[in-house]
Each structure stands twice: as C-alpha cells, then as structure tokens.
Motif scaffolding. Structure first.
Motif, PDB file in Angstrom:
ATOM      1  N   LYS A  71       0.848  -1.197   0.000  1.00 28.40           N
ATOM      2  CA  LYS A  71       0.000   0.000   0.000  1.00 28.40           C
ATOM      3  C   LYS A  71       0.884   1.247   0.000  1.00 28.40           C
ATOM      4  N   ALA A  72       0.489   2.252  -0.733  1.00 26.61           N
ATOM      5  CA  ALA A  72       1.217   3.526  -0.722  1.00 26.61           C
ATOM      6  C   ALA A  72       0.226   4.629  -0.314  1.00 26.61           C
ATOM      7  N   GLU A  73       0.692   5.862  -0.381  1.00 26.05           N
ATOM      8  CA  GLU A  73      -0.143   6.970   0.092  1.00 26.05           C
ATOM      9  C   GLU A  73      -1.424   7.106  -0.710  1.00 26.05           C
ATOM     10  N   GLY A  74      -2.474   7.519  -0.032  1.00 28.56           N
ATOM     11  CA  GLY A  74      -3.751   7.649  -0.710  1.00 28.56           C
ATOM     12  C   GLY A  74      -4.215   6.271  -1.147  1.00 28.56           C
ATOM     13  N   ASN A  75      -4.698   6.186  -2.339  1.00 30.74           N
ATOM     14  CA  ASN A  75      -5.129   4.887  -2.862  1.00 30.74           C
ATOM     15  C   ASN A  75      -4.092   4.287  -3.796  1.00 30.74           C
ATOM     16  N   ALA A  76      -2.849   4.790  -3.724  1.00 31.15           N
ATOM     17  CA  ALA A  76      -1.796   4.279  -4.618  1.00 31.15           C
ATOM     18  C   ALA A  76      -1.254   2.950  -4.098  1.00 31.15           C
ATOM     19  N   LEU A  77      -0.611   2.210  -5.008  1.00 34.24           N
ATOM     20  CA  LEU A  77      -0.035   0.901  -4.686  1.00 34.24           C
ATOM     21  C   LEU A  77       1.380   0.832  -5.255  1.00 34.24           C
ATOM     22  N   ARG A  78       2.239   0.087  -4.594  1.00 34.23           N
ATOM     23  CA  ARG A  78       3.574  -0.182  -5.134  1.00 34.23           C
ATOM     24  C   ARG A  78       3.613  -1.657  -5.523  1.00 34.23           C
ATOM     25  N   CYS A  79       3.648  -1.933  -6.829  1.00 35.84           N
ATOM     26  CA  CYS A  79       3.682  -3.321  -7.293  1.00 35.84           C
ATOM     27  C   CYS A  79       5.086  -3.892  -7.066  1.00 35.84           C
ATOM     28  N   THR A  80       5.156  -5.116  -6.569  1.00 37.50           N
ATOM     29  CA  THR A  80       6.462  -5.733  -6.289  1.00 37.50           C
ATOM     30  C   THR A  80       6.693  -7.002  -7.129  1.00 37.50           C
ATOM     31  N   ALA A  81       5.927  -7.145  -8.209  1.00 35.58           N
ATOM     32  CA  ALA A  81       6.092  -8.359  -9.030  1.00 35.58           C
ATOM     33  C   ALA A  81       7.371  -8.324  -9.849  1.00 35.58           C
ATOM     34  N   CYS A  82       7.801  -7.137 -10.252  1.00 36.63           N
ATOM     35  CA  CYS A  82       9.080  -7.062 -10.970  1.00 36.63           C
ATOM     36  C   CYS A  82       9.868  -5.864 -10.462  1.00 36.63           C
ATOM     37  N   ALA A  83      11.120  -5.799 -10.899  1.00 35.84           N
ATOM     38  CA  ALA A  83      12.051  -4.829 -10.325  1.00 35.84           C
ATOM     39  C   ALA A  83      11.729  -3.386 -10.702  1.00 35.84           C
ATOM     40  N   HIS A  84      10.774  -3.168 -11.587  1.00 34.71           N
ATOM     41  CA  HIS A  84      10.357  -1.783 -11.846  1.00 34.71           C
ATOM     42  C   HIS A  84       9.688  -1.159 -10.616  1.00 34.71           C
ATOM     43  N   ARG A  85       9.054  -1.998  -9.798  1.00 35.23           N
ATOM     44  CA  ARG A  85       8.376  -1.537  -8.584  1.00 35.23           C
ATOM     45  C   ARG A  85       7.510  -0.300  -8.870  1.00 35.23           C
ATOM     46  N   CYS A  86       6.623  -0.425  -9.825  1.00 36.56           N
ATOM     47  CA  CYS A  86       5.803   0.711 -10.237  1.00 36.56           C
ATOM     48  C   CYS A  86       4.944   1.229  -9.076  1.00 36.56           C
ATOM     49  N   LEU A  87       4.917   2.547  -8.960  1.00 38.40           N
ATOM     50  CA  LEU A  87       3.929   3.187  -8.086  1.00 38.40           C
ATOM     51  C   LEU A  87       2.698   3.421  -8.955  1.00 38.40           C
ATOM     52  N   ILE A  88       1.591   2.746  -8.625  1.00 39.13           N
ATOM     53  CA  ILE A  88       0.407   2.806  -9.494  1.00 39.13           C
ATOM     54  C   ILE A  88      -0.706   3.546  -8.749  1.00 39.13           C
ATOM     55  N   ARG A  89      -1.039   4.710  -9.272  1.00 42.14           N
ATOM     56  CA  ARG A  89      -2.107   5.501  -8.636  1.00 42.14           C
ATOM     57  C   ARG A  89      -3.465   4.971  -9.076  1.00 42.14           C
ATOM     58  N   GLU A  90      -4.494   5.369  -8.321  1.00 44.80           N
ATOM     59  CA  GLU A  90      -5.846   4.856  -8.592  1.00 44.80           C
ATOM     60  C   GLU A  90      -6.227   5.099 -10.058  1.00 44.80           C
ATOM     61  N   GLY A  91      -6.721   4.056 -10.706  1.00 42.09           N
ATOM     62  CA  GLY A  91      -7.156   4.168 -12.093  1.00 42.09           C
ATOM     63  C   GLY A  91      -6.031   4.035 -13.114  1.00 42.09           C
ATOM     64  N   LYS A  92      -4.801   3.859 -12.652  1.00 38.73           N
ATOM     65  CA  LYS A  92      -3.649   3.802 -13.572  1.00 38.73           C
ATOM     66  C   LYS A  92      -3.114   2.376 -13.699  1.00 38.73           C
ATOM     67  N   ARG A  93      -2.193   2.226 -14.667  1.00 37.92           N
ATOM     68  CA  ARG A  93      -1.567   0.932 -14.939  1.00 37.92           C
ATOM     69  C   ARG A  93      -0.076   0.993 -14.649  1.00 37.92           C
ATOM     70  N   GLY A  94       0.520  -0.176 -14.431  1.00 40.89           N
ATOM     71  CA  GLY A  94       1.967  -0.259 -14.323  1.00 40.89           C
ATOM     72  C   GLY A  94       2.607  -0.227 -15.703  1.00 40.89           C
ATOM     73  N   ILE A  95       3.935  -0.248 -15.725  1.00 43.05           N
ATOM     74  CA  ILE A  95       4.661  -0.191 -17.004  1.00 43.05           C
ATOM     75  C   ILE A  95       4.245  -1.333 -17.920  1.00 43.05           C
ATOM     76  N   CYS A  96       3.994  -2.497 -17.370  1.00 36.74           N
ATOM     77  CA  CYS A  96       3.598  -3.667 -18.186  1.00 36.74           C
ATOM     78  C   CYS A  96       2.203  -3.499 -18.774  1.00 36.74           C
ATOM     79  N   GLN A  97       1.433  -2.571 -18.211  1.00 30.55           N
ATOM     80  CA  GLN A  97       0.071  -2.247 -18.683  1.00 30.55           C
ATOM     81  C   GLN A  97      -0.994  -3.280 -18.296  1.00 30.55           C
ATOM     82  N   VAL A  98      -0.587  -4.450 -17.825  1.00 31.27           N
ATOM     83  CA  VAL A  98      -1.598  -5.479 -17.547  1.00 31.27           C
ATOM     84  C   VAL A  98      -1.945  -5.575 -16.063  1.00 31.27           C
TER      85      VAL A  98
END
Ligand code: SF4
Length: 369
Positions: A19-46
């Motif tokens: 969990k990150a601030e607000g409704n954002a999330l930090r994905c840990t599936a790959c080393a990009h560790r995307c910070l994904i805000r509500e309604g958005k996608r990670g770099i992989c897009q899926v």
C-alpha cells in the motif's frame, strides 16, 4: 471490446504489492516496482489499480502448446520430457529484437492490438488436465514475461504440483526478492535471460542490469534449478570483453549453471544488426568454457557444427551423456541418479529417475493444442 477492456475483465486481486499513500499501490512483481495511482496501470500495462486494489491477469492463456523441455531451453531439467507451455500477454521490457513481440508488447505497442484474438479463457484444473492429455510432465509459464502474471502462475503451479507435475518459468529475470519468495515454494526450474552486461543496453531494453544479476544469484541460492540464456547480438553485446564478463559472473555464482549462447536473427524493430555468425557463437561458447563453466551450449546454429554444442558431455571424463539434435534426444546415458555411467561424476541438474523411459527421437515437434 478493445484489448485493454478484454484483459481487464480477465483479472483478479493481486498479492504482490504494498500500500502507498492515498489509494496508490507499489507493485512488487518485478524490479520496476511501479507506483500505481488509482485508475492507472503499471509499465507492463496489464496490472492496474482499481479503486485502491491491485488487479492482475488471471484465468486465460494467449498461447498454449506442448513443447520439448529442450526448447525452453532447459537442458539439465528432465531432458526428453514435455512441458505444457502457456503464455499470456504483456511484458515489463520492450526489447527491440523480441521474437514474441505480438504478444509481449500487447497494450504497449499499437501494432500488437490484434493479440486479443489469441486469448482463451481457461482454469488451472483444465491446464493440468491438458498436461496429462499431452503426456507433459512439466508445466511452463513462458512466451511472454511470466513475472507480470506471477499470481496466476502460482495458482496453476499449485494445482500442477498436487497432480505430480514439475513447474518452470522462462523469464527475463527482472524479479524482486518478494516475487521470488512468493514463487519459490511452487517453482522447480527457472530459465533466465542475461541480455547484456552493459547498463546502457539494459536501459535500451527498458530494464536495469543489477536486478537480473541479483535474480540469478538469489534463485540459485534458493535451490531453484537455474539455466541462463544470452542472445548474442552483433554490435550489441558480442564483444569478447562483454562475453567474458558474463561468463565470469555466472561462474562466480556456480560453474554448474548451464549457459546457452544463442544466435540472433533480425526481428521486430532490430533490423539493422547482422544475424549472428556461427563463429561468433562458437567464440562465446569457448569463452564460457575457459571461464570455468562446465556446461555451455550454442543454440540456433542451424546445422553448423550444432551437435557438439547442443549435447551434454561429462565434465570429468568427456564422454557423451545426452546427445541432442535440435529439440530431440538422440541418446541418453545418465544413470537414474543423474550420474555419468563411465566415471560416476554427478551431473548438475534435475534428471529422470527412469532413464529407460526417456523419449528418444520423439520429442522434436511441439504439439499445438
Ligand atoms: S509487474 Fe513490473 S511493470 Fe508491471 S506493474 Fe508490477 S512493477 Fe510495474
């Protein structure tokens, strides 16, 4: 329905995130560790953030066939057996020479929009049943990057292991410790690409070098069976210095890690570089051996001295142990304990305990389902 909507409908809550601030999330599936805000996608897009929850791909495949395990390539992992191989859509990198770009670059490259036609809904139980029907003793997550669909792979692997199957992933190695820890209890074999030893090259492909090196080291230490592939691309990563650097790194992790150096053929957006000449590949293989690696293979040679570089010899007495031609096994002489029958040397890897049942000659052609 456009492709994004179609794939979003085939998703489930993910596990690999913080969990990150607000409704954002930090994905840990790959080393990009995307910070994904509500309604958005990670770099992989899926993988995407829906109302503060991570949704991840689930319940489909976009490619499915029974392949010889040698095709992954894994040469020291139950040689001669078949792997039911499934792929999905998407990738966390964007390699200019990708041979699977139509599926890997779905949602990232508009030219790959048509990949939706490959999507087929399926359950883990159905996949395991197909493995049995096709005589596959292994299930492989492959073709696109499996790390971005780790949760779905684990669901399949759990079902597969309960049914007595082995499991492998064919990956770019851009993993995190969290993803590896999540996968490891359910994973047996891990093929990892080492695409270059130069940071600038990894940046060009959309990644970073160090996480890949860390993944190779960590996966080996965790007891997964690891084999490494380097696609040797003229003008990109084929200098003698760079090949030595890669070989020395692998030997420092373990001289028993098989290293596959494979030939590049022009594809996707990399159309300027030359195809890899056989001599370059043989130079790479020789460097691997000189660096102390005990098992080095040269792939995609298309008949040029291929036999010698496709086969497994005993590193102690040099006798032929597994003779390959393409993806077929021509002869198999390991004992049921995975030892050389001539000198008793233990051959690193996972081998069948029933060598008499190895499918000689018959494993060459993939079976499309
Ligand atoms: S898998 Fe990688 S690229 Fe995809 S959302 Fe997670 S961290 Fe980002």
């Amino acid at each position: 329905m456009n492709l994004a909507k179609k794939l979003d409908a085939l998703s489930a809550p993910g596990m690999l995130y913080e969990k990150a601030e607000g409704n954002a999330l930090r994905c840990t599936a790959c080393a990009h560790r995307c910070l994904i805000r509500e309604g958005k996608r990670g770099i992989c897009q899926v993988r995407f953030n829906s109302a503060g929850n991570l949704q991840v791909p689930w319940g489909y495949v976009a490619a499915l066939q029974a392949d010889p395990i040698e095709k992954k390539p894994l040469y020291h992992f139950f040689s001669g057996e078949k792997a039911l191989s499934f792929g999905m859509l998407g990738c966390d990198l964007h390699c200019d020479y990708c041979q699977n770009w139509l599926t890997s670059q779905a949602l990232r490259d508009p030219a790959a929009e048509g990949a939706g036609r490959f999507v087929r809904e399926i359950t883990a139980v159905e996949l395991v049943a197909l493995a049995h029907q096709t005589g596959s003793s292994i299930i492989a997550s492959t073709y696109n990057e499996p790390l971005i669909t780790t949760e779905w792979a684990v669901e399949i692997f759990k079902t597969a292991k309960t049914a007595g199957l082995k499991t492998v992933m064919v990956s770019n190695g851009n993993a995190t410790p969290e993803a590896l820890a999540y996968l490891a209890p359910h994973l047996d074999g891990y093929k990892i690409d080492l695409k270059s030893m130069q940071e600038k090259n990894y940046r060009q492909l959309g990644g970073v070098l160090q996480p890949v090196l860390d993944t190779i080291q960590r996966a080996h230490e965790m007891g997964l069976w690891v084999e490494v592939v380097t696609l040797v691309v003229p003008g990109f990563n084929d200098s003698t210095e760079e090949l030595w650097e890669a070989a020395r790194f692998l030997a420092s992790v373990s001289p028993n890690i098989p290293w596959h150096v494979t030939a590049f053929h022009r594809d996707y957006k990399m159309l300027e570089n030359d195809n890899t000449p056989p001599n370059t590949l043989l130079r790479a293989a020789d460097i691997g051996r000189e660096a102390g690696l005990r098992y080095v293979y040269a792939g995609n040679l298309h008949g040029f001295a291929a036999g010698e570089y496709e086969s497994t010899r005993c590193p102690h007495c040099d006798k032929m142990l597994v003779q390959r031609h393409g993806f077929s096994i021509r002869s198999y002489r390991l004992t049921d304990k995975g030892e050389c029958p001539y000198c008793g040397e233990k051959i690193a890897g996972r081998w069948t305990s029933e060598p008499a049942k190895v499918d000689l000659h018959g494993s060459g052609m993939p079976r499309v389902i």
